[in-house]
Design an enzyme around this catalytic site. Structure first.
Site, PDB file in Angstrom:
ATOM      1  N   CYS A 198      43.858  15.802  29.304  1.00 53.05           N
ATOM      2  CA  CYS A 198      43.144  15.777  28.263  1.00 53.05           C
ATOM      3  C   CYS A 198      42.962  15.562  27.015  1.00 53.05           C
ATOM      4  O   CYS A 198      42.311  14.208  26.386  1.00 53.05           O
ATOM      5  CB  CYS A 198      41.843  15.907  29.122  1.00 53.05           C
ATOM      6  SG  CYS A 198      41.931  17.063  29.978  1.00 53.05           S
ATOM      7  N   HIS A 212      41.099  12.825  24.138  1.00 57.10           N
ATOM      8  CA  HIS A 212      39.803  13.043  23.940  1.00 57.10           C
ATOM      9  C   HIS A 212      39.453  14.144  23.084  1.00 57.10           C
ATOM     10  O   HIS A 212      38.298  15.068  22.944  1.00 57.10           O
ATOM     11  CB  HIS A 212      38.718  13.223  25.640  1.00 57.10           C
ATOM     12  CG  HIS A 212      38.901  12.156  26.434  1.00 57.10           C
ATOM     13  ND1 HIS A 212      37.787  11.378  26.516  1.00 57.10           N
ATOM     14  CD2 HIS A 212      39.562  12.190  27.544  1.00 57.10           C
ATOM     15  CE1 HIS A 212      38.620  10.213  27.091  1.00 57.10           C
ATOM     16  NE2 HIS A 212      39.341  10.826  27.891  1.00 57.10           N
ATOM     17  N   ARG A 252      36.091   9.618  38.521  1.00 55.88           N
ATOM     18  CA  ARG A 252      36.269   9.609  37.299  1.00 55.88           C
ATOM     19  C   ARG A 252      37.619  10.399  36.814  1.00 55.88           C
ATOM     20  O   ARG A 252      38.304   9.915  36.117  1.00 55.88           O
ATOM     21  CB  ARG A 252      35.080   9.944  36.369  1.00 55.88           C
ATOM     22  CG  ARG A 252      35.035   9.755  34.687  1.00 55.88           C
ATOM     23  CD  ARG A 252      35.508   8.032  34.053  1.00 55.88           C
ATOM     24  NE  ARG A 252      37.445   8.550  34.165  1.00 55.88           N
ATOM     25  CZ  ARG A 252      37.442   7.340  33.796  1.00 55.88           C
ATOM     26  NH1 ARG A 252      37.138   6.167  33.833  1.00 55.88           N
ATOM     27  NH2 ARG A 252      39.475   7.596  33.172  1.00 55.88           N
ATOM     28  N   CYS A 265      41.082   9.481  35.528  1.00 56.62           N
ATOM     29  CA  CYS A 265      41.499  10.470  34.256  1.00 56.62           C
ATOM     30  C   CYS A 265      43.305  10.696  34.626  1.00 56.62           C
ATOM     31  O   CYS A 265      44.187  10.146  34.014  1.00 56.62           O
ATOM     32  CB  CYS A 265      41.001  11.297  34.229  1.00 56.62           C
ATOM     33  SG  CYS A 265      39.632  11.044  33.170  1.00 56.62           S
TER      34      CYS A 265
END
Lengths: 276, 211
Positions: free
Chosen positions: A184, A188, A233, A237
């Site tokens: 992730c 991010h 969501r 991802c």
């Protein structure tokens, strides 16, 4: 790459060819301004189809279903049976009756099985809506989350299991795997980055970007003509990370939400929002 | 298999294709049992095929980068780079440059290796997701540095072409825990596709090297 971004890119590119714009940096600013204008244009609660999901969810919540032919109104989402105001702002949280940390969708499945005696296989099959396929979960989440509007996100950490799930969620956030070695954090963990023209929120530090993101889900996705929850969501991802498909309502996704909510603590919930 | 010169390191630094490694502030949270994290993650993938599950299992490099959040020590970085260098395969014919037009397709294609992809999907490198390349393309990402004018700015130097091939084949042969995928070693791109991308970067006719 999103379709709207591409469209905007095309428009901007055409404008460039026409000689309306000069320098590259200017073109880029123009692209970003156009995207911002589009966001502002669609951000109208009175025209947000996500509220249709809220209304459907309200009906589902009160509908007697399952072998016990009762509604979900006795379901305790953490604030007491049937109490919905502010409940979403404190989820995921630990539930003593299930002895688990659960997010809203896990908790709803639990209530459907335990309180209603409902076979959730069909509900899980329709976890994400599509053309001609309504999703009870999307509708219920829209209805329940909307009851926390104006409430700040309050990550729970009183129970040791909540603290453990948050820490595991953080570990998952930084875990690099899959054929492309993505975590992730690859996308991010730095402010101001983009994939193509899509801005990427930074979740590595607590604050505004995490607050705005977590405070705006569930959302109505214009490009998908559907209301989507955080489960969707995160599923998307994982797809883009080239990881395997995560099981719906699995504990890893709950752990991630715990961590993200810690980063988003204090952010105001305004849902369903509307996004491209 | 590939002998590395200090020139490569210098080149990567100067040329800025070395990807920045994200710095992470130490967070104030209780330590977790790694076995519990592994079990939690296994639990997410109980319904996928063994082939897919294997992709969630970390190799040694992924494990070190995960444990250190990409902030590896000098010794760890050397171990990673040595291991990753060993998997680099140079073009058998010694020719590094393919067709820049095909290279554009590879750079522009984000398909492949997603669980939603149909069987037989041709994977791309998706370079534009993270890098600026042709100055005319406005839709580019910023996770990686701009590669606009890449070959022109390097005077189309054959040694730098070779270095860039190695970087794309396995970014971690050059920079341990780079955010960039190991495209060749992980078999996401073929040698031919990497050569085409190199041509997109280094061919004088390529839009990358046009104003």
């Amino acid at each position: 790459m999103n379709r709207m971004g591409r469209l905007i890119a095309l428009v901007v590119a055409a404008a460039t060819c026409a000689g309306l714009m000069g320098a590259m940096a200017q073109t880029q600013d123009e692209s970003e301004r156009e995207i911002e204008r589009y966001r502002a244009m669609i951000n109208d609660p009175m025209a947000n189809p996500g509220y249709l999901a809220v209304d459907r969810g309200e009906v589902l919540w009160a509908q007697a279903r399952g072998t016990k032919a009762v509604s979900l109104e006795a379901c305790d989402l953490g604030e007491g049976p049937g109490k919905l105001e502010g409940a979403y702002a404190k989820l995921p949280r630990y539930f003593a009756d299930a002895d688990r940390v659960m997010d809203l969708e896990q908790r709803l499945l639990w209530c459907m099985e335990k309180i209603q005696g409902l076979d959730t296989a069909d509900v899980i099959r329709r976890r994400f809506s599509g053309p001609g396929r309504a999703s009870d979960m999307e509708d219920l989440v829209a209805f329940i989350a909307n009851k926390s509007n104006g409430t700040p996100i309050q990550p729970q950490n009183a129970h040791p299991r909540e603290r453990e799930m948050t820490a595991m969620g953080e570990a998952l956030f930084y875990r690099r795997a899959g054929v492309l070695d993505f975590s992730c954090a690859t996308c991010h963990a730095e402010p101001g980055k983009r994939i193509r023209l899509q801005g990427l929120p930074d979740f590595s530090t607590p604050g505004k970007q995490a607050q705005e993101t977590m405070g705006s889900w569930p959302t109505y996705r214009v490009s998908q003509s559907a209301l989507r929850t955080m489960q969707h969501r995160l599923w998307d991802c994982f797809r883009q990370q080239r990881w395997p498909e995560p099981a719906y309502a699995s504990d890893g996704l709950t752990a991630l939400q715990m961590f993200l909510n810690v980063q988003a603590a204090g952010g105001e919930i305004t849902v369903p929002s509307i996004k491209r | 298999m590939v002998s590395f010169s200090s020139k490569l390191i210098r080149t990567l630094l100067v040329c800025g294709i070395a990807l920045t490694v994200t710095s992470v502030d130490a967070q104030d949270r209780p330590p977790v049992d790694p076995a519990k994290v592994d079990a939690l993650i296994d639990g997410m993938f109980t319904r996928v095929s063994p082939e897919w599950r294997a992709r969630a299992v970390l190799d040694d490099t992924q494990r070190t980068c995960t444990d250190r959040r990409n902030q590896v020590s000098g010794a760890e970085a050397e171990a990673i780079q040595a291991r990753e260098r060993a998997s680099v395969v140079l073009p058998p014919d010694g020719n590094f440059l393919g067709d820049w037009r095909k290279g554009f397709q590879v750079a522009n294609n984000g398909r492949g290796f997603q669980f939603s992809d149909p069987a037989g999907t041709v994977a791309g490198g998706n370079c534009y997701a993270c890098h600026q390349m042709s100055p005319k393309e406005v839709s580019f990402g910023t996770l990686g540095p701009s590669l606009a004018g890449y070959g022109r700015e390097r005077n189309y130097d054959p040694e730098l072409i070779r270095d860039a091939y190695i970087k794309i084949f396995n970014a971690q042969a050059a920079v341990a825990c780079s955010n960039m995928p190991r495209f060749g070693s992980s078999k996401v791109l073929t040698i031919e596709q990497i050569k085409d991308v190199l041509a997109y970067l280094f061919d004088r006719q390529s839009p990358v090297n046009q104003p």
